[in-house]
Design an enzyme around this catalytic site. Structure first.
Site, short mmCIF file in Angstrom:
data_model
loop_
_atom_site.label_atom_id
_atom_site.label_comp_id
_atom_site.label_asym_id
_atom_site.label_seq_id
_atom_site.Cartn_x
_atom_site.Cartn_y
_atom_site.Cartn_z
N ASP A 1 11.17 2.07 -27.71
CA ASP A 1 11.77 1.64 -26.46
C ASP A 1 11.75 0.11 -26.47
O ASP A 1 11.02 -0.51 -27.25
CB ASP A 1 11.02 2.22 -25.25
CG ASP A 1 11.88 2.14 -23.97
OD1 ASP A 1 12.94 1.48 -24.01
OD2 ASP A 1 11.48 2.73 -22.95
C1 BGC Z 1 14.32 1.63 -21.03
C2 BGC Z 1 15.14 2.52 -21.94
C3 BGC Z 1 16.45 1.84 -22.25
C4 BGC Z 1 16.17 0.49 -22.86
C5 BGC Z 1 17.42 -0.28 -23.21
C6 BGC Z 1 14.19 0.22 -21.55
O1 BGC Z 1 13.67 -0.61 -20.58
O2 BGC Z 1 13.04 2.20 -20.86
O3 BGC Z 1 15.36 3.75 -21.34
O4 BGC Z 1 17.23 2.63 -23.08
O5 BGC Z 1 15.44 -0.29 -21.93
O6 BGC Z 1 18.07 -0.71 -22.10
#
Ligand code: BGC
Length: 787
Positions: A280
């Site tokens: 993530d």
């Molecule tokens: C989130 C993800 C997301 C990623 C990219 C993170 O903060 O937890 O779900 O895909 O950002 O935007």
């Protein structure tokens, strides 16, 4: 002179020929084997592939971006990230974009991505219990993404909705792993059928937003296997996702992104996952540890992470073979991407067609919770729409799961489109109020808005006189109650799970005024997750749970309220009678250790934290049905404008050997056409191990049955569906004994039948992994009964 020129030309020809021969000899992705391509990569090229190319968010410069990335990012303005290619080896740069309810571009506005379809939230899609429809949504979503030049969508989200307050529950499907796994598999199949990849997220046990990057989830191996991994296992085995996103949290010790037991032993060895894992965004701490664990790609990617990997290889602390394997997994998937295949995207997807699919899905997942002869609304009636969200639809949640949508259709507009007359004065009052309030709100930057979205506008309060007036003119009152939620924080009990005092007052006053004129009052819930209904539902005649239904929400609500669509959604998450009933509440969101500060994302202050899952496997209906606690509306519940009867539940045998089939017939016994969800639960013997009283094992949805029409279903139950995880044996075991097959909901049994299993079946022996690093005082029905 001539000689000089001649010699110079000859030299030029020779040099170009050497370069050409060299280039021709270079392995190329797709033409040569992955091993040859990886072998030809320099260490720096490998590291550049394994650590993403940064993130182009305005006002947030990040170290470590390079020009190739900029080119790829320009292709999809504001996409969440890129994977950096190596042009000399034919490896393109590919683009990944949020997800999961539609395309989200961070710096959209000037870009074409502003016009994206907001699909209904995950929770609504799960409430359809219709895997064919979810697949159709996935395919349409992927076609849209492909036309914008996107290779991988960051979704679906499939964490378990452990507690009703979870801030990102709306992105997830259910409290139950069987619904979660089946719906997620359908979504992945739909998306990938169009040649676009998924990144199923967030793997795993990421069930809260509070302390999300620091919280250590302490849970038993059994709870992890039966509840938190099960849906993932189903999805991975069935739909073969291109990629999986590890989560921010830690589970029983390590970060998921740094946990080889999770990413290598369970995911790859036990389940046969063949794609790649990405972190993530800014998740995990130790770039080298992530590489070793099998977290192939670090996103969005920072300069210091690259340096740490390079240093570790040079110091002999990281075997380059680890990088080779991680790179090979990524390259294998890259071969499937639209960019690798040279897809010429149009920047012109079929938004009109997609809006129709979004509306169809939205109506299909709405749940009729109560209906005292109020719905459907009589055609041509005049309706008084009350409540902010009736005029400003909450189409979806906030944070990265928000969608860069072009428009939304409000409930008031939807009813108007459906031919009802709406109160024009009310319309003016509400829309003007909402506009004025918006203008007064302080401007916030993108990051502030992303991490802590602005508070919704306070509910407009109608005066008593105004309510009396509209109760005379309108045939119906439709009160919309709105709730939003999103990334970065969980919801609160006061004023969010429980209705605010002014909302309760509004419902009470409107109900009194309309009822004294013999008129009906309907509440529409435009919400992200369960809220309290017990304190006010007796005041109203009907309740439609519309969730957050995407761009066409108002039209879809009107489809159901008018009876154009007969509601067929069923709850995939329990609505407790009171928040305090929920067994997870005691340990939600766990505790933060204020004496242990840690560096957080974007300069945020964070602390070490832990949460202990003391409820064990008794999550959602597994708790309510086993411990005899009655919810307001149970898992599996949902009304229709018609009635169904179930008959002829038959098993093909009274003794289980390796499988058993259950056949059951559903008949529409009412007056209008409708669809029904057939849910098959099993009660298993508990003499050796305590188990939930009832567990969903299979489900199916009927077609549109005309009055009097029937449909017969056959479900096959295999040994793995009967098995529980027995920690001492590190095995899935189906215990010998008497099993009950129940067709109905988690609380009501419409048909049942029994069979016997004569001898224990050890279905699967697993590795001993993910062992808790602290004692857990796990709840069991017996232990609780003794107290
Ligand atoms: C989130 C993800 C997301 C990623 C990219 C993170 O903060 O937890 O779900 O895909 O950002 O935007």
């Amino acid at each position: 002179m001539f000689n000089h020129i001649h010699r110079f030309l000859l030299a030029c020809i020779l040099i170009s020929a050497t370069i050409l021969t060299h280039a021709q000899n270079l392995p190329q992705l797709g033409k040569n084997s992955i091993q040859e391509v990886v072998f030809a990569m320099t260490l720096e090229e490998k590291v550049n592939l394994l650590v993403g190319g940064g993130m182009n968010v305005p006002g947030m410069p990040l170290p470590g971006a390079n020009t190739e990335v900029t080119t790829a990012q320009k292709r999809v303005l504001g996409a969440a990230g890129t994977i950096v290619g190596v042009p000399r080896l034919g490896i393109p740069s590919i683009v990944v974009c949020d997800g999961p309810a539609g395309i989200h571009a961070f710096n959209a506005g000037q870009s074409r991505l502003y016009y994206a379809t907001a699909w209904p939230i995950g929770t609504l899609l799960a409430s359809t219990w219709d895997t064919t429809l979810v697949k159709k949504v996935g395919a349409a979503y992927a076609k849209e993404a492909k036309e914008y030049g996107i290779d991988i969508l960051l979704g679906p989200g499939l964490n378990i909705q452990r507690n009703p307050l979870g801030g990102r529950n709306f992105e997830y499907y259910s409290e139950d792993p069987i619904v979660t796994g089946n719906i997620a598999a359908a979504m992945v199949e739909g998306i990938q059928s169009k040649g676009v990849g998924v990144s199923a997220k967030h793997f795993f046990a990421n069930n809260q937003e509070t302390s999300r990057t620091t919280v250590n989830v302490i849970a038993s191996e059994r709870a992890l296997r039966e509840i938190y991994l099960k849906g993932w296992e189903l999805m991975v085995k069935r739909s073969k996702p291109w990629t999986i996103m590890s989560s921010y949290n830690l589970v029983n010790g390590p970060f998921t992104a740094e946990n080889a037991e999770l990413l290598t032993t369970v995911l790859r060895k036990e389940w046969g996952f063949k794609g790649f894992v990405m972190s993530d965004w800014f998740g995990g701490r130790d770039a080298v540890g992530m590489m070793k664990a099998g977290n192939n790609l670090i996103m969005p990617g920072l300069g210091p992470q690259k340096q740490a990997i390079l240093d570790a290889v040079k110091a002999g602390q990281l075997d380059v073979k680890v990088l080779d394997q991680n790179a090979a997994d990524i390259l294998n998937i890259m071969l499937l991407t639209p960019t690798y295949k040279g897809y010429k995207f149009s920047d012109n997807p079929d938004l009109k067609g997609n809006a129709k699919i979004s509306r169809e899905a939205a109506a299909e997942g709405m749940i009729l919770l109560k209906n005292n002869n109020a719905l459907p609304i009589v055609p041509g009636s005049s309706v008084a729409v009350i409540g902010n969200s009736g005029y400003e639809l909450i189409a979806g949640g906030t944070g990265s799961g928000d969608v860069t949508k072009m428009y939304t259709v409000s409930l008031a507009d939807g009813l108007f489109h459906a031919g009802f007359s709406t109160d024009a004065e009310l319309y003016h009052t509400y829309t003007q109020y909402l506009e004025d309030e918006k203008a007064r709100k302080p401007k916030r930057n993108l990051m502030e808005e992303l991490m802590k979205p602005s508070e919704p506008t306070g509910e407009f309060m109608l005066s008593a006189d105004r309510i009396t007036k509209i109760a005379h003119t309108g045939n119906y009152a439709i009160i919309s109650i709105g709730r939003n939620a999103g990334e970065g924080s969980d919801r609160n009990v006061d004023g969010n799970y429980n209705l605010k005092e002014n909302e309760k007052e509004l419902i009470k006053n409107v109900a009194e005024a309309f009822h004294s004129n013999n008129k009906k009052v309907i509440v529409v819930l435009n919400i992200a997750g369960p809220i309290d209904v017990a304190q006010w539902r007796d005041n109203v005649d009907a309740i439609l749970l519309a969730w957050q239904p995407g761009v066409e929400g108002g039209n879809a609500m009107a489809d159901v309220l008018s009876g154009n669509v007969n509601p067929s959604g069923k709850l995939a998450t329990t609505f407790p009678a009171s928040y305090s009933d929920d067994p997870t509440g005691k340990n939600f969101p766990g505790k933060e250790f204020k004496d242990k500060p840690l560096p957080g994302m974007f300069g945020q202050k964070v602390f070490e934290a832990e949460v202990i899952y003391e409820e064990g496997v008794y999550v959602g209906y597994r708790y309510y049905s086993t411990f005899g606690v009655k919810p307001s509306y149970e898992f599996g519940y949902g009304l229709s404008y018609t009635d169904f009867i179930y008959s002829n539940l038959k098993l093909n045998s009274l003794t289980f050997t390796d499988k058993i089939t259950a056949t059951v017939t559903v008949t529409n016994s009412g007056k209008v056409a409708g669809k029904e969800v057939v849910q098959v639960y099993i009660g298993a013997p508990t003499n050796k191990l305590d188990k939930p009283a009832t567990e969903l094992k299979a489900f199916a949805k009927t077609g549109l049955l005309k009055p009097g029409e029937s449909q017969t279903f056959t479900f096959t139950i295999t040994a793995d569906q009967l098995a529980s995880y027995q920690t001492k044996l590190t095995s899935w075991v189906a215990d010998a004994g008497r099993y009950t097959v129940k067709v109905g909901t988690s609380e009501t049994v419409k048909q049942s039948a029994e069979f016997k299993l004569l001898k224990d079946i050890i279905v699967e022996k697993t590795d001993k992994v993910l062992v808790p690093n602290a004692a857990i005082n796990e709840m069991t029905p017996k232990a609780t009964a003794k107290k």
